[in-house]
Motif scaffolding. Structure first.
Motif, short mmCIF file in Angstrom:
data_model
loop_
_atom_site.label_atom_id
_atom_site.label_comp_id
_atom_site.label_asym_id
_atom_site.label_seq_id
_atom_site.Cartn_x
_atom_site.Cartn_y
_atom_site.Cartn_z
N ASN A 1 0.82 -1.22 0.00
CA ASN A 1 0.00 0.00 0.00
C ASN A 1 0.85 1.27 0.00
N TYR A 2 1.92 1.23 0.74
CA TYR A 2 2.81 2.40 0.81
C TYR A 2 3.33 2.77 -0.59
N LEU A 3 3.74 1.75 -1.34
CA LEU A 3 4.33 2.03 -2.66
C LEU A 3 3.33 2.65 -3.63
N THR A 4 2.02 2.38 -3.43
CA THR A 4 1.02 3.00 -4.31
C THR A 4 0.61 4.40 -3.84
N SER A 5 1.07 4.80 -2.66
CA SER A 5 0.60 6.05 -2.04
C SER A 5 1.35 7.27 -2.57
N GLY A 6 0.79 8.44 -2.30
CA GLY A 6 1.48 9.70 -2.61
C GLY A 6 2.85 9.72 -1.94
N HIS A 7 2.91 9.20 -0.73
CA HIS A 7 4.19 9.17 -0.01
C HIS A 7 5.22 8.28 -0.71
N GLY A 8 4.79 7.06 -1.04
CA GLY A 8 5.71 6.12 -1.67
C GLY A 8 6.18 6.61 -3.04
N LYS A 9 5.22 7.16 -3.81
CA LYS A 9 5.58 7.65 -5.15
C LYS A 9 6.56 8.82 -5.05
N ALA A 10 6.30 9.73 -4.10
CA ALA A 10 7.21 10.87 -3.93
C ALA A 10 8.60 10.40 -3.52
N LEU A 11 8.65 9.37 -2.66
CA LEU A 11 9.96 8.85 -2.25
C LEU A 11 10.74 8.33 -3.45
N LYS A 12 10.04 7.58 -4.30
CA LYS A 12 10.72 6.95 -5.42
C LYS A 12 11.10 7.95 -6.52
N THR A 13 10.28 8.98 -6.72
CA THR A 13 10.59 9.92 -7.81
C THR A 13 11.52 11.05 -7.36
N THR A 14 11.10 11.80 -6.34
CA THR A 14 11.90 12.97 -5.94
C THR A 14 12.73 12.73 -4.68
#
Ligand code: HEC
Ligand code: HEC
Ligand code: HEC
Ligand code: HEC
Ligand code: HEC
Length: 282
Positions: free
Chosen positions: A123-136
Motif C-alpha cells: 500500500n505504501y508504494l502505491t501512495s502519494g508518499h511512496g511515489k514521492a519517495l521513489k521519484t523525488t
C-alpha cells in the motif's frame, strides 16, 4: 470540581477489597505458568560488540533504543534488518559474503521493512508518499514515522502536528486522523477488555488473534494515505470488530458463572468508563 469526585471514585473502585480478592485468586492459579516469563532474544555478537568500548560512541545508543522496542519484544534482532552473521564476530560486520546489508539508503528503507510488513509495503508504494519517495526522494519513509530502532506499537498518535507538518500543511493529516478515529477507538476498547481478562486468567487467545489480524489488515489502509479509501472501508471494519465484540461479550457471560467474576467485570467496566470520561475532560 466534578473531575475530583470522579478521581476519588476511581481510587475507591480500584482499592475495593473485592478486586484484591479476585486478583489474589487468579494470581495463585496462574502465576507460575511458563508463559509468564520474559522473552528470550538471541542477540549474538552484533549486540556484544555494538555495546562494547570499541564502538563508535554515536552508535552506542542504538542497542539501548532497540531494547525498548517492539521488535526486541518480538525477537527481531540487528541481523534481521542489517543482515550479517550474528554467530561469527570475525565476519559479521562489513564483509560482503556474510550477507551484510549495512545501513540502508533513505530510499531503500521501505523494502527493508517490507520484507516482513508485506501488506503495508504494497500500500505504501502505491501512495502519494511512496511515489514521492521513489521519484523525488521527498516522501517520508517508514523510519520518518516509526523510527528505526525505537519502534513502538503503532497508533493514530503518530499523526501529529510535529511529524506531519515537515512537508505539507497539517490539514490533510487532521482529516486522515478523523477518518481513522472511530475504528481505532473500537480497537482499543476491545484490546483493553481482552488484556484485563487475560491478566485475570480468562482464555481469550483466539479472540486476541482475531483482533490482531483485523487490526493489522485495517492499519495497512492508512499507508495508502487515501482518506476516501479509509472512509469507504470504515463500515466494513466496524462490522468485523462488531462480530469480535459479540463473541467477547458472550465469553464474558460465560465467565460470569465463576465466583466473583461478574463483580470484577462490573468494576472493570466502571473503571474503564471513568478513565474514558476523565481523558475526555483533560
Ligand atoms: C527493524 C529494523 C532494524 C533493526 C532491528 C535494527 N536496525 Fe539498525 N538501522 C535500521 C535502519 C532502517 C537504519 C537506517 C535509518 C537510520 O539511520 O535511522 C539503521 C541504521 C543503523 C546504523 C547506522 C546509524 C547511523 O546513524 O548511520 C547502525 C550503526 C545500526 N543501525 C546498528 C544496529 C544495531 C547494532 C542493531 C541491533 C541492536 C540494529 N541496528 C537493529 C533498521 C534496523
Ligand atoms: C567486533 C565488533 C563488531 C561486530 C561483531 C559487529 N559490528 Fe557492526 N560495527 C562495528 C563498528 C566498530 C562499527 C562502526 C564503524 C564506524 O565507526 O563507522 C559498526 C558499524 C555497523 C553499522 C553501520 C555502518 C554500516 O556499515 O552500515 C551497522 C548497520 C552494523 N554495524 C550492524 C552490525 C550487525 C547487524 C552485526 C551482526 C551481524 C554487527 N554489526 C556486528 C563493530 C562490530
Ligand atoms: C524480520 C522481520 C521484520 C522486519 C525486517 C521489520 N519488522 Fe516491524 N515487526 C516485526 C514483528 C514480528 C513485529 C511484531 C508483530 C506485530 O506487531 O506485527 C513488528 C512490529 C512492528 C510495528 C508495531 C506493530 C504494532 O503492533 O503496532 C511497527 C510500527 C513496525 N514493526 C515497523 C517496522 C519498521 C519501520 C521496519 C523497518 C525499519 C520494520 N518494522 C522491520 C517484524 C519485522
Ligand atoms: C517527508 C515529507 C512528508 C512527511 C513527514 C509527511 N508527508 Fe504526507 N505527503 C508528502 C508528499 C511528498 C505527498 C505527496 C505529494 C503531495 O500531494 O503534496 C504527501 C501527501 C499526503 C497526503 C495526500 C495523499 C493523496 O493522495 O492525496 C496525505 C493525506 C498525507 N500526506 C498525510 C500525511 C500524514 C498523516 C503525515 C504524518 C504522519 C504526513 N503526511 C507526513 C510528504 C510528507
Ligand atoms: C506518514 C507516516 C507513516 C509512514 C511513512 C509509514 N507509517 Fe506505518 N503507520 C503509521 C500510522 C499513523 C499507523 C497507525 C495507523 C492506524 O491506526 O490505522 C501505522 C501503522 C503501522 C503498523 C502497525 C500495524 C498493526 O498491525 O498494528 C506497522 C507494522 C507499520 N505501520 C509499518 C510501516 C512500514 C513497514 C512502513 C514503510 C513501508 C510504514 N509503516 C510507513 C504511519 C506511517
Amino acid at each position: 470540581m466534578r473531575r475530583w469526585v470522579f478521581i476519588v471514585l476511581l481510587v475507591l473502585v480500584m482499592a475495593t477489597p473485592l478486586h484484591a480478592d479476585f486478583r489474589d485468586l487468579f494470581q495463585r492459579q496462574f502465576i507460575d505458568k511458563p508463559w509468564g516469563g520474559a522473552p528470550i532474544v538471541r542477540e549474538g555478537v552484533c549486540v556484544d560488540c555494538h555495546t562494547s568500548k570499541i564502538m563508535n560512541p554515536d552508535y552506542l545508543k542504538i542497542p539501548q533504543e532497540w531494547k525498548m522496542s517492539i521488535h526486541y519484544k518480538n525477537k527481531v534482532s540487528c541481523h534481521d534488518c542489517h543482515g550479517g552473521d550474528p554467530n561469527d564476530a570475525a565476519v559479521s560486520c562489513g564483509t560482503p559474503h556474510s550477507g551484510f546489508i549495512g545501513t540502508p539508503k533513505y530510499r531503500e528503507v521501505p523494502e527493508l521493512c517490507g520484507r516482513c510488513h508485506v501488506g503495508i509495503l504494497k500500500n505504501y508504494l502505491t501512495s502519494g508518499h511512496g511515489k514521492a519517495l521513489k521519484t523525488t526522494g521527498k516522501g517520508p519513509n517508514c523510519v520518518t514515522c516509526h523510527g528505526a530502532h525505537n519502534t513502538q506499537k503503532a497508533s493514530i498518535d503518530i499523526i501529529n502536528d510535529v511529524r506531519c507538518t515537515k512537508c505539507h500543511s497539517y490539514e490533510r493529516a487532521r482529516i486522515m486522523k478523523q477518518a481513522l478515529f472511530s475504528t481505532e477507538k473500537k480497537i482499543s476498547e476491545l484490546d483493553s477488555i481482552m488484556t484485563s481478562m487475560r491478566k485475570s486468567g480468562a482464555l481469550v487467545e483466539d479472540l486476541e488473534k482475531r483482533l490482531f489480524r483485523t487490526t493489522a489488515e485495517f492499519r495497512t489502509i492508512f499507508h495508502t494515505v487515501d482518506v476516501n479509501l479509509v472512509k469507504a472501508k470504515t463500515d466494513e471494519y466496524l462490522n468485523k470488530l462488531g462480530l469480535i465484540e459479540k463473541d467477547l461479550l458472550s465469553l464474558v457471560n460465560e465467565y460470569k458463572f465463576r465466583r466473583n467474576f461478574s463483580a470484577f467485570l462490573l468494576v472493570l467496566f466502571t473503571a474503564l468508563g471513568i478513565i474514558t470520561y476523565i481523558r475526555q475532560k483533560f
